[in-house]
Design a protein around this motif. Sequence first.
Motif, PDB file in Angstrom:
ATOM      1  N   ILE A   1       0.983  -1.213  -0.128  1.00 54.32           N
ATOM      2  CA  ILE A   1      -0.088  -0.089   0.135  1.00 54.32           C
ATOM      3  C   ILE A   1       0.809   1.407  -0.091  1.00 54.32           C
ATOM      4  CG2 ILE A   1      -1.843  -1.433   1.086  1.00 54.32           C
ATOM      5  CD1 ILE A   1      -1.012   0.563   3.637  1.00 54.32           C
ATOM      6  N   GLU A   2       0.306   2.461  -0.641  1.00 54.40           N
ATOM      7  CA  GLU A   2       0.758   3.748  -0.361  1.00 54.40           C
ATOM      8  C   GLU A   2       0.289   4.485   0.770  1.00 54.40           C
ATOM      9  OE1 GLU A   2       1.932   3.570  -5.431  1.00 54.40           O
ATOM     10  OE2 GLU A   2       0.526   5.318  -4.307  1.00 54.40           O
ATOM     11  N   HIS A   3       0.878   5.103   1.314  1.00 53.45           N
ATOM     12  CA  HIS A   3       0.198   5.934   2.580  1.00 53.45           C
ATOM     13  C   HIS A   3       1.056   7.365   2.503  1.00 53.45           C
ATOM     14  CE1 HIS A   3       2.936   5.476   5.761  1.00 53.45           C
ATOM     15  NE2 HIS A   3       3.269   4.407   5.326  1.00 53.45           N
ATOM     16  N   THR A   4       0.001   8.401   3.301  1.00 56.54           N
ATOM     17  CA  THR A   4       0.550   9.586   3.603  1.00 56.54           C
ATOM     18  C   THR A   4       0.284   9.796   5.272  1.00 56.54           C
ATOM     19  OG1 THR A   4      -1.385  10.684   2.847  1.00 56.54           O
ATOM     20  CG2 THR A   4       0.262  10.355   1.194  1.00 56.54           C
ATOM     21  N   GLU A   5       0.507   8.877   5.866  1.00 55.74           N
ATOM     22  CA  GLU A   5       0.358   9.181   7.363  1.00 55.74           C
ATOM     23  C   GLU A   5       1.010  10.202   8.027  1.00 55.74           C
ATOM     24  OE1 GLU A   5       1.167   5.374   9.328  1.00 55.74           O
ATOM     25  OE2 GLU A   5      -0.380   4.288   8.057  1.00 55.74           O
ATOM     26  N   HIS A   6       2.250  10.656   7.419  1.00 52.82           N
ATOM     27  CA  HIS A   6       3.027  11.736   7.880  1.00 52.82           C
ATOM     28  C   HIS A   6       2.359  13.116   7.420  1.00 52.82           C
ATOM     29  CE1 HIS A   6       4.211   9.951   3.811  1.00 52.82           C
ATOM     30  NE2 HIS A   6       4.223  11.295   3.417  1.00 52.82           N
ATOM     31  N   GLY A   7       1.422  13.084   6.515  1.00 50.37           N
ATOM     32  CA  GLY A   7       0.510  14.523   6.531  1.00 50.37           C
ATOM     33  C   GLY A   7       1.060  15.026   5.018  1.00 50.37           C
ATOM     34  N   ASP A   8       1.899  14.358   4.161  1.00 50.72           N
ATOM     35  CA  ASP A   8       2.407  14.984   2.958  1.00 50.72           C
ATOM     36  C   ASP A   8       1.893  14.203   1.817  1.00 50.72           C
ATOM     37  OD1 ASP A   8       3.565  16.030   0.678  1.00 50.72           O
ATOM     38  OD2 ASP A   8       5.732  15.728   1.398  1.00 50.72           O
ATOM     39  N   ALA A   9       0.817  14.721   1.292  1.00 51.94           N
ATOM     40  CA  ALA A   9      -0.128  14.094   0.327  1.00 51.94           C
ATOM     41  C   ALA A   9       0.854  14.035  -1.205  1.00 51.94           C
ATOM     42  CB  ALA A   9      -1.500  14.448   0.014  1.00 51.94           C
ATOM     43  N   MET A  10       1.624  14.578  -1.121  1.00 48.81           N
ATOM     44  CA  MET A  10       2.370  14.814  -2.301  1.00 48.81           C
ATOM     45  C   MET A  10       3.545  13.406  -2.683  1.00 48.81           C
ATOM     46  SD  MET A  10       3.176  18.776  -3.157  1.00 48.81           S
ATOM     47  CE  MET A  10       3.852  18.413  -4.948  1.00 48.81           C
ATOM     48  N   HIS A  11       3.819  13.062  -1.236  1.00 47.15           N
ATOM     49  CA  HIS A  11       5.024  12.083  -1.352  1.00 47.15           C
ATOM     50  C   HIS A  11       4.382  11.048  -0.318  1.00 47.15           C
ATOM     51  CE1 HIS A  11       6.867  16.131  -1.912  1.00 47.15           C
ATOM     52  NE2 HIS A  11       7.556  15.253  -2.770  1.00 47.15           N
ATOM     53  N   SER A  12       4.240   9.841  -0.911  1.00 51.32           N
ATOM     54  CA  SER A  12       4.045   8.658  -0.226  1.00 51.32           C
ATOM     55  C   SER A  12       4.918   7.661   0.222  1.00 51.32           C
ATOM     56  CB  SER A  12       3.124   7.653  -1.318  1.00 51.32           C
ATOM     57  OG  SER A  12       1.774   8.403  -1.743  1.00 51.32           O
ATOM     58  N   ALA A  13       4.616   7.190   1.310  1.00 48.19           N
ATOM     59  CA  ALA A  13       5.440   5.949   1.806  1.00 48.19           C
ATOM     60  C   ALA A  13       4.694   4.728   1.616  1.00 48.19           C
ATOM     61  CB  ALA A  13       5.655   6.208   3.322  1.00 48.19           C
ATOM     62  N   LEU A  14       5.562   3.640   1.945  1.00 48.21           N
ATOM     63  CA  LEU A  14       5.148   2.371   1.415  1.00 48.21           C
ATOM     64  C   LEU A  14       5.037   1.588   2.645  1.00 48.21           C
ATOM     65  CD1 LEU A  14       7.117   1.571  -1.857  1.00 48.21           C
ATOM     66  CD2 LEU A  14       5.040   2.982  -1.459  1.00 48.21           C
ATOM     67  N   ARG A  15       4.055   0.623   2.675  1.00 47.12           N
ATOM     68  CA  ARG A  15       4.006  -0.347   3.661  1.00 47.12           C
ATOM     69  C   ARG A  15       3.624  -1.820   3.156  1.00 47.12           C
ATOM     70  NH1 ARG A  15       0.913   1.868   8.360  1.00 47.12           N
ATOM     71  NH2 ARG A  15       2.764   2.953   8.565  1.00 47.12           N
ATOM     72  N   VAL A  16       3.984  -2.821   3.448  1.00 46.83           N
ATOM     73  CA  VAL A  16       3.788  -4.170   2.989  1.00 46.83           C
ATOM     74  C   VAL A  16       2.870  -5.008   4.134  1.00 46.83           C
ATOM     75  CG1 VAL A  16       4.393  -6.371   1.860  1.00 46.83           C
ATOM     76  CG2 VAL A  16       5.749  -4.114   1.220  1.00 46.83           C
ATOM     77  N   LEU A  17       1.886  -5.370   3.946  1.00 48.25           N
ATOM     78  CA  LEU A  17       1.095  -5.951   4.851  1.00 48.25           C
ATOM     79  C   LEU A  17       0.767  -7.417   4.580  1.00 48.25           C
ATOM     80  CD1 LEU A  17      -1.730  -3.348   5.339  1.00 48.25           C
ATOM     81  CD2 LEU A  17       0.157  -3.687   6.591  1.00 48.25           C
ATOM     82  N   ARG A  18       0.519  -8.571   5.648  1.00 52.20           N
ATOM     83  CA  ARG A  18       0.121  -9.755   5.412  1.00 52.20           C
ATOM     84  C   ARG A  18      -1.357  -9.710   5.183  1.00 52.20           C
ATOM     85  NH1 ARG A  18       4.196 -13.017   3.824  1.00 52.20           N
ATOM     86  NH2 ARG A  18       5.856 -13.092   5.494  1.00 52.20           N
ATOM     87  N   PRO A  19      -2.231 -10.541   4.510  1.00 53.94           N
ATOM     88  CA  PRO A  19      -3.428 -10.428   4.180  1.00 53.94           C
ATOM     89  C   PRO A  19      -4.359 -10.326   5.638  1.00 53.94           C
ATOM     90  CG  PRO A  19      -2.597 -12.386   2.896  1.00 53.94           C
ATOM     91  CD  PRO A  19      -1.459 -11.903   3.989  1.00 53.94           C
ATOM     92  N   ASP A  20      -3.831 -10.670   6.795  1.00 54.54           N
ATOM     93  CA  ASP A  20      -4.600 -10.111   8.048  1.00 54.54           C
ATOM     94  C   ASP A  20      -4.315  -8.824   8.421  1.00 54.54           C
ATOM     95  OD1 ASP A  20      -1.938 -10.338   9.030  1.00 54.54           O
ATOM     96  OD2 ASP A  20      -2.446 -12.011  10.358  1.00 54.54           O
ATOM     97  N   GLY A  21      -3.596  -8.004   7.685  1.00 57.07           N
ATOM     98  CA  GLY A  21      -3.005  -6.675   8.182  1.00 57.07           C
ATOM     99  C   GLY A  21      -1.757  -6.633   8.978  1.00 57.07           C
ATOM    100  N   THR A  22      -1.146  -7.534   9.249  1.00 61.32           N
ATOM    101  CA  THR A  22       0.145  -7.624  10.052  1.00 61.32           C
ATOM    102  C   THR A  22       1.119  -6.905   9.084  1.00 61.32           C
ATOM    103  OG1 THR A  22      -0.545  -9.888  11.025  1.00 61.32           O
ATOM    104  CG2 THR A  22       1.885  -8.969  11.229  1.00 61.32           C
ATOM    105  N   PRO A  23       1.945  -5.912   9.726  1.00 64.34           N
ATOM    106  CA  PRO A  23       3.128  -5.237   8.943  1.00 64.34           C
ATOM    107  C   PRO A  23       4.290  -6.233   8.576  1.00 64.34           C
ATOM    108  CG  PRO A  23       2.334  -4.159  10.703  1.00 64.34           C
ATOM    109  CD  PRO A  23       1.886  -5.381  11.073  1.00 64.34           C
TER     110      PRO A  23
END
Length: 617
Positions: free
Chosen positions: A191-213
């Motif tokens: 997934i791409e996310h902007t939890e840091h609050g900058d919608a112009m620059h995404s960070a990436l996170r990879v999850l298992r199907p149960d949501g585990t990072p």
Amino acid sequence: MTESNGSDARVRQAEQAEMAQRARSGETPDWEKRFRAPRVSLPDWAEDAPDRALFVSNATGTYELYAWDRATGAQRQVTDRPNGTTDGVLSPDGEWIWWFDDKDGDEFGVWRRQPFTGGPDEPATPGLEASYPAGLALARDGRTAVVGRSTDEDGTTIHRARTGEDPVEIYRHRESAGVGDVSHDGSLIAIEHTEHGDAMHSALRVLRPDGTPVAELDDTRGGSEELGLDVLGFAPVEGDSRLLIGHQRRGRWEPLVWDVVTGEETDLGLDLPGDVGAEWYPDGTGLLVVHSFEARSELFRYDLATGARERVPTPAGSVSGATARPDGSVEYLWSSAAEPSAVRSTTGGVVLDPPGLKSPGSVPVEDVWVEGPGGRIHALVQKPAGASGPLPTVFDIHGGPTWHDSDSFAAGPAAWVDHGYAVVRVNYRGSTGYGRAWTDALKYRVGLIELEDIAAVREWAIDSGLADPSRLVLTGGSWGGYLTLLGLGTQPDAWTLGIAAVPVADYVTAYHDEMEALKAMDRTLLGGTPEEVPDRFAASSPLTYVDQVKAPVYISAGVNDPRCPIRQVDNYVKRLEARGATHEVYRYDAGHGSLVVDERIKQVKLELDFANRHLFT
């Protein structure tokens, strides 16, 4: 407004008389043929059934989804809705076509699916309420989907949806995010996310199907610059944990391979000057590289084992989409400003050529570089064949703002050229394709920075003898429409008239009414909400300057638009009405633009008529 002289008026009257004669004879003018000619997108093919494909076409007069069995040649229309359909995905097994069902173009709806061979539609994700889409990835098991959703109440949520089971939420955050991809075996979700609050620059996170990072990659932290990351896709190989991503670590978009399990990063070192995107070859041994530089593009095959880069031959112009097929061939959607788009193959010839009316070509584009306040500005110029200036000139401003005009075919600019206008398109600061610093330059002086660049190109156009300073049209759609209204107010003596399609007109009201993902982008661009940074919103809002507008204004707007909502347009129009300013407004029943060919032709006719009446009578 400057009056036209008698000679110019007679020329324009002669052109209008010729158009009227064509209408009486039933002859369709070239500009209208360009809109009516059947067009197709690059076909998307099923990974495990490559003879099954999905594409978009306007063959019926409305853009809809079509299924194509390449083995038999059979094609059939999948969707049929009054306002059209373009958002669709073919499942990896080729059995299902997913499509997004919204209401009259408002982009708020649910996913439905239909068998590839035909049959009734059914809810694709029972249990998930309507939302704005935030990405979709379909697993190869034929029963699992990863569905991104965005709502004003919840922000972004991501769910795992399996046939016969209730959807399971695996991610939630107030800031914008989106589904990137799911691995070949379905065990990893990017997934791409902007939890840091900058919608112009995404960070990436990879999850298992149960949501585990599983893994995290964030280039927005720990440095003096905020850099973005982009999911390009997992390796198409069973058990392979390599993820192809885009990064900005050298000041432009480039691909690298990240093994999300081991953490190993493989920098490709392509050493190309422009932005670079890529996708996997089907066997996972190489990458199809798309290099965009100075409004053109080219293709390469990159061998992951040897690092060798081999050019994939394409004509000069722009590739707007490309895909590598299982046999190693490459199919791509190509066009130039002079030649209409076509789906071509490296095996030779046109892959998908819809029957019916053929689109006439147009004139080539010329490159212009102008020194501006923030660096060299690239502009693309078209003018009627054999014409010499000064000419009535249209500054056709692109939307986005994270987009750029290229040497590609566009019916709108070609229509202006057919009617005797020069057309100038400006890749202002904020545009993509010229490096990260150019794209990111907008912060906190949104709109005003772009208009500084447009003003510099305007000055060049007049000084070079191209443009008639008494007949300058500022126009654009979406962000281009926003810049049109802002330009008419902040540069009131520079423009003879303005034509704004689906614009931001009142930035504060637009912020409160728009979809949640765009709120996040505006907070990034302006540094906060209207309540937190009111001076910045005021400085960047066309409504602030509406009383300074001198030129006639034409505005068109979709009444169901979630991106540039109608209430904020009405607020601007009321201010024009209150001071008796010359203006016309056209409201139509659709969202952020129309997918209906007749509606689009109607809008172009209204725009041409408005310009001709105010420039030549």
